[in-house]
Design a protein around this motif. Structure first.
Motif, mmCIF file in Angstrom:
data_model
loop_
_atom_site.group_PDB
_atom_site.id
_atom_site.type_symbol
_atom_site.label_atom_id
_atom_site.label_comp_id
_atom_site.label_asym_id
_atom_site.label_seq_id
_atom_site.Cartn_x
_atom_site.Cartn_y
_atom_site.Cartn_z
ATOM 1 N N GLU A 180 0.809 -1.217 0.000
ATOM 2 C CA GLU A 180 0.000 0.000 0.000
ATOM 3 C C GLU A 180 0.844 1.270 0.000
ATOM 4 N N ASN A 181 2.067 1.205 0.538
ATOM 5 C CA ASN A 181 2.914 2.395 0.524
ATOM 6 C C ASN A 181 3.276 2.809 -0.896
ATOM 7 N N GLU A 182 3.421 1.828 -1.760
ATOM 8 C CA GLU A 182 3.807 2.092 -3.141
ATOM 9 C C GLU A 182 2.612 2.270 -4.061
ATOM 10 N N TRP A 183 1.520 1.540 -3.783
ATOM 11 C CA TRP A 183 0.404 1.477 -4.724
ATOM 12 C C TRP A 183 -0.935 1.919 -4.132
ATOM 13 N N GLY A 184 -0.951 2.456 -2.929
ATOM 14 C CA GLY A 184 -2.220 2.811 -2.297
ATOM 15 C C GLY A 184 -2.940 3.963 -2.980
ATOM 16 N N PRO A 185 -4.212 4.195 -2.598
ATOM 17 C CA PRO A 185 -4.973 5.322 -3.159
ATOM 18 C C PRO A 185 -4.242 6.630 -2.893
ATOM 19 N N TRP A 186 -4.206 7.500 -3.900
ATOM 20 C CA TRP A 186 -3.387 8.699 -3.824
ATOM 21 C C TRP A 186 -4.253 9.932 -3.590
#
Length: 352
Positions: A298-304
């Motif tokens: 999630e740190n790399e691909w979580g909701p932005w």
């Protein structure tokens, strides 16, 4: 201040290259916006795979959008040569002053050399050797281990050439378009709903069908309408979910284009899904998001940049990056994720 900063004012045109999947291309959209914001007279073009074109079509910072066909390799030697030659001559005629290459794809190195660009930036890839390193005027480091979000990794290319993004300049932008808006008007009208997209192109990133069905029934019991979507090649999962539900969610599985999916999720009061392109789409449209993470991070691909709740298990081995436990196509960190946790996260955001 970067000593070898690129003078954007001296560049008439820039080409941003992102040859990856749909979500990856969408998360590169802030690069276009930032280049245009810092150099309003700069014409910003992009090169992506043909199936990912909708992710950037209509972007206000974009001048021209070009593509590489994923099936060009199977088109036959003469046909592929013709297609490649046409693309190259078209790009060459644009006379780019800057090339921003955002992946390790070897095409970026060849373009940097053959297009005659004055400035070029790409990720540092030591294992690629001297050819890669000497193809670009600037190289930026790639942080490994999932500690940095993909949006920030993309923007690192611009940081390396002296363009520092402000906090308000990192927004992911997606434009559904008027046709998609009208289509969704006809399908859902003004009905308030929760948008559930349970599928991913990789099944090991998905929550079990029974859990999805139970969540749908709980949301329906709470008084919420649920709209279920999936891509055409993901319908097997949504069909399985629908067979297990007792309530009657609206199913638009396999029926929407990417633009229509964006228009739909923009109207939802909540999006629920897994690590997939539709989750990034919901975040880009500003829709509060509940996302289930398993083997990916999630740190790399979580909701932005959106109101969100990330739901995971306490497995110490995640995120592992494997295609399921032991590469067995089943991720226990998702299979054992309780419905109670996801339902509680959804209720919390719906109260807001």
């Amino acid at each position: 201040m970067v000593r070898d900063a690129v003078p954007l004012g001296e560049c008439a045109r820039a080409l941003v290259v992102k040859l990856r999947h749909h979500g990856d291309v969408l998360l590169a959209s802030p690069v276009l916006s930032l280049l245009k914001a810092r150099a309003p007279n700069l014409e910003v073009d992009a090169l992506v795979y043909d199936d990912t074109l909708p992710m950037l079509e209509g972007h206000p910072a974009l001048s021209q959008l070009y593509f590489v066909g994923r099936r060009w390799r199977t088109a036959g030697a003469l046909r592929r040569l013709s297609l490649e030659r046409h693309l190259f001559s078209t790009l060459r005629a644009r006379n780019y002053g800057l090339l921003v290459h955002l992946t390790e794809h070897p095409r970026g190195a060849w373009l940097a050399r053959l297009l005659g660009v004055r400035y070029s930036v790409a990720p540092a890839m030591p294992h690629r050797g001297w050819f890669w390193a000497r193809s670009f005027t600037h190289l930026y480091p790639v942080v490994v281990g999932g500690r940095r979000h993909q949006v920030e990794l993309n923007l690192d290319a611009l940081r390396r050439i002296g363009v520092q993004p402000g906090l308000a300049e990192r927004k992911v932008r997606f434009v559904p378009g008027a046709d998609a808006e009208r289509a969704i008007d006809e399908l859902v009208g003004d009905v308030a709903f929760v948008h559930l997209h349970p599928a991913s192109r990789w099944r090991f990133k998905c929550w079990p069908a029974q859990c999805n069905a139970e969540l749908i029934d709980r949301l329906a019991a709470d008084g919420h309408n649920v709209v279920l979507t999936s891509a055409p090649d993901e319908i097997d999962l949504t069909d399985e979910i629908l067979k297990k539900t007792h309530s009657r969610p609206v199913s638009l599985a396999g029926k929407l284009s990417i633009k229509e999916l964006g228009a739909l999720t923009a109207r939802a009061k909540l999006f629920i899904g897994v690590d997939s392109m539709p989750m990034h789409l919901a975040a880009a449209m500003g829709t509060p998001t509940v996302v289930l993470f398993g083997p990916s991070g999630e740190n790399e691909w979580g909701p932005w940049n959106v109101e969100r709740r990330v739901v995971t298990t306490t497995h110490t081995c995640r995120p592992c990056g494997y295609a399921g436990c032991g590469d067995g196509r089943l991720s226990e960190c998702l299979a054992f994720l309780p419905v109670d946790s996801v339902h509680a996260a959804a209720r919390e955001l719906l109260k807001k």
